[in-house]
Design a protein around this motif. Structure first.
Motif, PDB file in Angstrom:
ATOM      1  N   ALA A 398      39.566  32.520  55.751  1.00 35.74           N
ATOM      2  CA  ALA A 398      40.937  32.713  55.841  1.00 35.74           C
ATOM      3  C   ALA A 398      41.476  31.424  55.627  1.00 35.74           C
ATOM      4  O   ALA A 398      41.224  30.283  55.195  1.00 35.74           O
ATOM      5  N   GLN A 399      42.747  31.559  56.395  1.00 41.53           N
ATOM      6  CA  GLN A 399      43.656  30.345  56.039  1.00 41.53           C
ATOM      7  C   GLN A 399      43.503  29.187  57.221  1.00 41.53           C
ATOM      8  O   GLN A 399      42.934  29.611  58.285  1.00 41.53           O
ATOM      9  N   ASP A 400      43.807  28.028  56.882  1.00 43.05           N
ATOM     10  CA  ASP A 400      43.796  27.010  58.082  1.00 43.05           C
ATOM     11  C   ASP A 400      42.787  26.851  59.044  1.00 43.05           C
ATOM     12  O   ASP A 400      42.699  27.004  60.203  1.00 43.05           O
ATOM     13  N   GLY A 401      41.419  26.803  58.354  1.00 39.59           N
ATOM     14  CA  GLY A 401      40.183  26.664  58.897  1.00 39.59           C
ATOM     15  C   GLY A 401      39.705  27.758  59.916  1.00 39.59           C
ATOM     16  O   GLY A 401      39.044  27.747  60.754  1.00 39.59           O
ATOM     17  N   ALA A 402      40.478  29.163  59.496  1.00 38.33           N
ATOM     18  CA  ALA A 402      40.031  30.134  60.294  1.00 38.33           C
ATOM     19  C   ALA A 402      39.140  30.948  59.338  1.00 38.33           C
ATOM     20  O   ALA A 402      39.422  30.879  58.013  1.00 38.33           O
ATOM     21  N   ALA A 403      38.206  32.018  59.848  1.00 40.46           N
ATOM     22  CA  ALA A 403      37.616  32.965  59.252  1.00 40.46           C
ATOM     23  C   ALA A 403      37.794  34.415  59.767  1.00 40.46           C
ATOM     24  O   ALA A 403      37.969  34.561  60.939  1.00 40.46           O
ATOM     25  N   LEU A 404      37.652  35.390  58.903  1.00 43.23           N
ATOM     26  CA  LEU A 404      37.735  36.695  59.230  1.00 43.23           C
ATOM     27  C   LEU A 404      36.222  37.119  59.173  1.00 43.23           C
ATOM     28  O   LEU A 404      35.316  36.961  58.400  1.00 43.23           O
ATOM     29  N   ILE A 405      35.915  37.982  60.308  1.00 46.60           N
ATOM     30  CA  ILE A 405      34.659  38.480  60.352  1.00 46.60           C
ATOM     31  C   ILE A 405      35.009  40.172  60.651  1.00 46.60           C
ATOM     32  O   ILE A 405      35.693  40.539  61.247  1.00 46.60           O
ATOM     33  N   ALA A 406      34.442  40.682  59.848  1.00 45.76           N
ATOM     34  CA  ALA A 406      34.566  42.182  59.787  1.00 45.76           C
ATOM     35  C   ALA A 406      33.061  42.558  59.814  1.00 45.76           C
ATOM     36  O   ALA A 406      32.053  42.509  58.975  1.00 45.76           O
ATOM     37  N   MET A 407      32.668  43.378  60.870  1.00 45.79           N
ATOM     38  CA  MET A 407      31.702  44.233  61.220  1.00 45.79           C
ATOM     39  C   MET A 407      31.678  45.698  61.073  1.00 45.79           C
ATOM     40  O   MET A 407      32.524  46.210  61.804  1.00 45.79           O
ATOM     41  N   VAL A 408      30.478  46.399  60.802  1.00 49.47           N
ATOM     42  CA  VAL A 408      30.389  48.026  61.153  1.00 49.47           C
ATOM     43  C   VAL A 408      29.153  47.877  61.890  1.00 49.47           C
ATOM     44  O   VAL A 408      28.158  47.358  61.493  1.00 49.47           O
ATOM     45  N   THR A 409      29.226  48.287  63.165  1.00 48.79           N
ATOM     46  CA  THR A 409      28.099  48.633  64.185  1.00 48.79           C
ATOM     47  C   THR A 409      27.402  49.633  63.710  1.00 48.79           C
ATOM     48  O   THR A 409      27.887  50.690  62.930  1.00 48.79           O
ATOM     49  N   HIS A 410      26.138  49.787  64.240  1.00 44.35           N
ATOM     50  CA  HIS A 410      25.305  51.308  64.147  1.00 44.35           C
ATOM     51  C   HIS A 410      25.922  51.907  64.963  1.00 44.35           C
ATOM     52  O   HIS A 410      26.455  51.667  65.885  1.00 44.35           O
ATOM     53  N   GLU A 411      25.539  53.326  64.696  1.00 46.50           N
ATOM     54  CA  GLU A 411      25.954  54.263  65.816  1.00 46.50           C
ATOM     55  C   GLU A 411      25.404  53.883  67.130  1.00 46.50           C
ATOM     56  O   GLU A 411      24.223  53.225  67.607  1.00 46.50           O
ATOM     57  N   GLY A 412      26.446  53.845  68.192  1.00 48.24           N
ATOM     58  CA  GLY A 412      26.146  53.447  69.750  1.00 48.24           C
ATOM     59  C   GLY A 412      27.589  53.706  70.488  1.00 48.24           C
ATOM     60  O   GLY A 412      28.344  54.214  70.076  1.00 48.24           O
ATOM     61  N   GLU A 413      27.233  53.587  71.742  1.00 43.92           N
ATOM     62  CA  GLU A 413      28.273  53.832  72.874  1.00 43.92           C
ATOM     63  C   GLU A 413      29.502  52.947  72.762  1.00 43.92           C
ATOM     64  O   GLU A 413      29.358  51.796  72.236  1.00 43.92           O
ATOM     65  N   ALA A 414      30.867  53.386  72.978  1.00 38.14           N
ATOM     66  CA  ALA A 414      32.008  52.808  72.575  1.00 38.14           C
ATOM     67  C   ALA A 414      31.819  51.397  73.835  1.00 38.14           C
ATOM     68  O   ALA A 414      32.465  50.411  73.415  1.00 38.14           O
ATOM     69  N   ARG A 415      31.465  51.627  75.027  1.00 37.47           N
ATOM     70  CA  ARG A 415      31.449  50.645  75.912  1.00 37.47           C
ATOM     71  C   ARG A 415      30.657  49.385  75.735  1.00 37.47           C
ATOM     72  O   ARG A 415      30.938  48.498  75.846  1.00 37.47           O
ATOM     73  N   ALA A 416      29.638  49.548  74.745  1.00 41.72           N
ATOM     74  CA  ALA A 416      28.768  48.522  74.506  1.00 41.72           C
ATOM     75  C   ALA A 416      29.543  47.609  73.490  1.00 41.72           C
ATOM     76  O   ALA A 416      29.533  46.617  73.569  1.00 41.72           O
ATOM     77  N   VAL A 417      30.386  48.068  72.480  1.00 39.17           N
ATOM     78  CA  VAL A 417      31.201  47.598  71.609  1.00 39.17           C
ATOM     79  C   VAL A 417      32.269  46.746  72.509  1.00 39.17           C
ATOM     80  O   VAL A 417      32.517  45.406  72.210  1.00 39.17           O
ATOM     81  N   ALA A 418      32.929  47.317  73.354  1.00 34.83           N
ATOM     82  CA  ALA A 418      33.937  46.992  74.274  1.00 34.83           C
ATOM     83  C   ALA A 418      33.544  45.636  75.113  1.00 34.83           C
ATOM     84  O   ALA A 418      33.997  44.504  75.334  1.00 34.83           O
ATOM     85  N   ASP A 419      32.141  45.899  75.477  1.00 39.46           N
ATOM     86  CA  ASP A 419      31.455  44.844  76.159  1.00 39.46           C
ATOM     87  C   ASP A 419      31.126  43.699  75.611  1.00 39.46           C
ATOM     88  O   ASP A 419      31.552  42.472  75.687  1.00 39.46           O
ATOM     89  N   ALA A 420      30.599  43.705  74.193  1.00 41.59           N
ATOM     90  CA  ALA A 420      30.510  42.692  73.284  1.00 41.59           C
ATOM     91  C   ALA A 420      31.766  41.958  72.928  1.00 41.59           C
ATOM     92  O   ALA A 420      31.969  40.719  72.953  1.00 41.59           O
ATOM     93  N   VAL A 421      32.943  42.653  72.734  1.00 46.01           N
ATOM     94  CA  VAL A 421      34.162  41.878  72.477  1.00 46.01           C
ATOM     95  C   VAL A 421      34.692  41.178  73.544  1.00 46.01           C
ATOM     96  O   VAL A 421      35.166  39.899  73.599  1.00 46.01           O
ATOM     97  N   SER A 422      34.537  41.809  74.685  1.00 46.52           N
ATOM     98  CA  SER A 422      34.943  41.000  76.026  1.00 46.52           C
ATOM     99  C   SER A 422      34.345  39.861  76.286  1.00 46.52           C
ATOM    100  O   SER A 422      34.575  38.876  76.803  1.00 46.52           O
ATOM    101  N   ARG A 423      33.003  39.836  75.914  1.00 49.42           N
ATOM    102  CA  ARG A 423      32.233  38.577  76.136  1.00 49.42           C
ATOM    103  C   ARG A 423      32.797  37.455  74.897  1.00 49.42           C
ATOM    104  O   ARG A 423      32.324  35.920  75.352  1.00 49.42           O
TER     105      ARG A 423
END
Lengths: 442, 442
Positions: A398-423
């Motif tokens: 991305a601009q100014d030394g930044a990068a964009l990360i876009a992921m698609v997860t496998h099927e899984g519980e929403a809480r796990a994704v929320a947990d990963a992001v909160s980490r």
């Protein structure tokens, strides 16, 4: 040759009219009056008797509304139009969840007169109270115009699909958001930019939060859910996430994955209770909701016998909203109505709130991170530790030394994704808020 | 936790039931019985009282139908189920425009009992007669299942859009044809080939003519037209052209032009009368009808206030059809019904037949011609002499010294294109029948 709109039904036109008062003379109120005027003969034929406006009321008597109000009696007291001896039914198009609209609704129903409204906020907040008054004396309380504007979706679900156990209802319930998202998609522009244009053109309010934060869609969703599931209306437990955080880059990444970003309201009745959520989602490009253009609305309902039904049309505007209001009036005139929420309000079930964290599916996760050594490992570790399995992963400069990360997860519980992001939120490498969107696989 | 389908409404379940007889026990009849059984509690809540099957009847008592018929009394006399003292309403799912279905309909309505049917052919041919009997004693005659299967389109147009002057109604009204055309499109195969496969899989009848020649879609269209325009049902003046002549090459050419080939039923009320036609058309790829997949049905209606409404869902099958039949029964149980065709049958207008030759638009014309000198001039001359202006023209080499010519005309009258084509039919250079399809520009 006369067309059917001008055919006269002598018998119907001589029957006692349904005499109505209209409260609120904004674009919708004016639209209702214009529609009743323009399609008068047709409406008389369909209703089996005339529908006549006898009184009108609004805050400001002297505003120019572009329609001739002289044939209608002006009433200063908006609170109790139903008290007028010559008013059989009241139409409320004032808006607002409380205040004059609510006072008028209570007063009208308590006097045993039919009440027709386009007011989604009021029904979402006070629908159960109003339905209790209405049902107790078998008085019509009708609000087709409150959900998806001109699309007769209340009618279609309440009556057309009434034989089915509806398992899920979802759709595009806010035209402003769909206008913004489809414009961002078509022109590669960012949210703020398109919003400003939409505001300038009058497609979005000066204070756009009701629309872009998902509140308006939430109102409609809660009404649909009660109608579909035979459950008590529960707007307080609708989760709403808006579209402010969506960027042109998200839309582009979604597109390369075969999806479109849409604000979806979804209600589902599962084993553990009622799930109601409005949030931006990735919709498969070949799903009917992926095609809904501009400011249109669309609703999908899944029934256990009928399968998937899809309805699309104009979700707002004076003409479509007036169309829904007058359809309700015709039902009232015909004396064809039932309980406000399709079944006796006291039999509507108070469903527990489903655990949204337990919902399973794929998710789209987008992060903007500092383009430094070790960031990738940090993200990968957070995902692993939260138990999220990644299906696809793209990093773009991305601009100014930044990068964009876009992921698609496998099927899984929403809480796990929320947990990963909160980490990751505490990480100094994370620049700006992460965006998580469920992927609709329906 | 109980879900709403199993919630019990004590008051509703103790009210006098609507007792019905079901005539016809094919897949739809069996579906109706299965639906009433499976969703019993929910239906009782929505109808405000139980709906109970008390008697069944069909041609062959001993056929295995995969459902347990022992709870229901078998009646040998199908003609007058309404004569039974304990039958309040009759469901007819026998089929056929005349014969036992019609006898049963007449007998039931004459006895003043509600009649619910899925029989599009009978309504198309005898709807006016039956509605006259029904309306004269204010008896429900309901046929939601007759048009577009599970999509509650009769309900949506008759009541949901009732405030509007409907100017045009059109759609994909035959699932078999849509299945065939979309499969031809996806796999590049020819009509006969796909039809054979569809027949083998049970998606098409052994005698497919009702479907592929447009008759079935014509039945449904005539019902929609009467419902939308307040006109007398006039199936006799529906023009039908089927899809037998469409080739894989037509679909390919349409695709390169940005269109999809779909069998479209369209009814329009114009200055000169009622236009009703079922024919293959080129639909813009971005039009919602262009996306309707497989055997689904879809209906578009345009109202003078609501704008364009679009409805999509399963147009056939036991579950969807039973869903529509039972929705009608719930309306009957609630006592919420009006005249069969939305307004008193004697006020329906007998519209003149519009001049279809005068319809204006672009057309697709495809010819297979001998690949000889002078053929091009012959075609160009015919077009010029008939006053047809050509917008695009493609000639491709075909097999065995033949060439395929695909043209798109400029906007013009249909009769001019027909004239141009008729000028060519005598030519020895023309190999096989020309195909002309209007281009839908809506």
């Amino acid at each position: 040759m006369p067309n059917s709109a001008t055919i006269h039904d002598q018998a119907a036109s001589e029957r006692p009219p349904l005499r109505i008062a209209v409260a609120g003379l904004g674009t919708v109120g004016a639209g209702v009056i214009r529609l009743l005027e323009e399609n008068r003969d047709l409406i008389t034929r369909r209703a089996g008797r005339p529908i006549e406006v006898v009184a009108v009321s609004a805050r400001d008597r002297n505003k120019d509304r572009g329609i001739d109000l002289s044939p209608y009696r002006w009433e200063d007291d908006m609170d109790d139009l139903a008290a007028l001896a010559d008013v059989d039914a009241v139409v409320e198009v004032i808006g607002g969840s409380d205040g004059p609209a609510l006072t008028l609704a209570r007063n009208t129903l308590k006097r045993g007169k039919p009440f027709v409204t386009a007011n989604k906020a009021m029904i979402a907040h006070h629908g159960m109270e109003l339905a209790t008054i209405a049902d107790s004396s078998d008085i019509p309380l009708k609000f087709e115009a409150a959900v998806a504007g001109g699309i007769p979706v209340i009618k279609a679900l309440r009556e057309g699909a009434s034989a089915n156990r509806i398992t899920r209802v979802y759709g595009i319930l806010n035209g402003t958001c769909n206008f913004i998202l489809t414009k961002m998609e078509a022109e590669g522009r960012d949210f703020a930019d398109v919003l400003t244009e939409a505001q300038a053109k009058g497609y979005a309010e000066a204070d756009p939060s009701f629309d872009v934060d998902g509140v308006d869609a939430g109102h409609k969703l809660s009404i649909l859910a009660a109608m579909c599931f035979g459950s008590r209306l529960d707007f307080g437990n609708v989760t709403t996430r808006g579209i402010r955080a969506i960027t042109a880059a998200d839309i582009r990444e979604a597109e390369t994955l075969g999806y479109r970003v849409r604000l979806i309201g979804m209600a589902e009745q599962g084993e553990d209770g009622l799930y109601q959520c409005v949030q931006p989602c990735l919709v498969p490009a070949e799903h009917p909701l992926g095609y809904v253009p501009g400011s249109l609305n669309a609703v999908v309902a899944e029934g256990n016998f009928v399968g998937r039904l899809f309805f699309e049309g104009a979700g707002a505007g004076d003409g479509p909203t007036a169309s829904a209001v007058v359809a309700d009036l015709i039902d009232v005139a015909r004396n064809e109505y039932g309980p406000a929420f399709a079944m006796a309000v006291e039999t509507l079930e108070a469903l527990p709130v489903a655990d949204s964290g337990g919902r399973s599916g794929k998710s789209y996760v987008r992060l903007i991170v500092a383009d430094r050594t070790g960031v990738l490992a940090e993200i990968a570790t957070a995902m692993r530790d939260a138990g999220v399995s990644v299906e696809s992963f793209i990093q773009r400069g991305a601009q100014d030394g930044a990068a964009l990360i876009a992921m698609v997860t496998h099927e899984g519980e929403a809480r796990a994704v929320a947990d990963a992001v909160s980490r990751l939120t505490a990480s100094p490498n994370l620049l700006g808020d992460p965006v998580v969107m469920p992927i609709l696989d329906l």
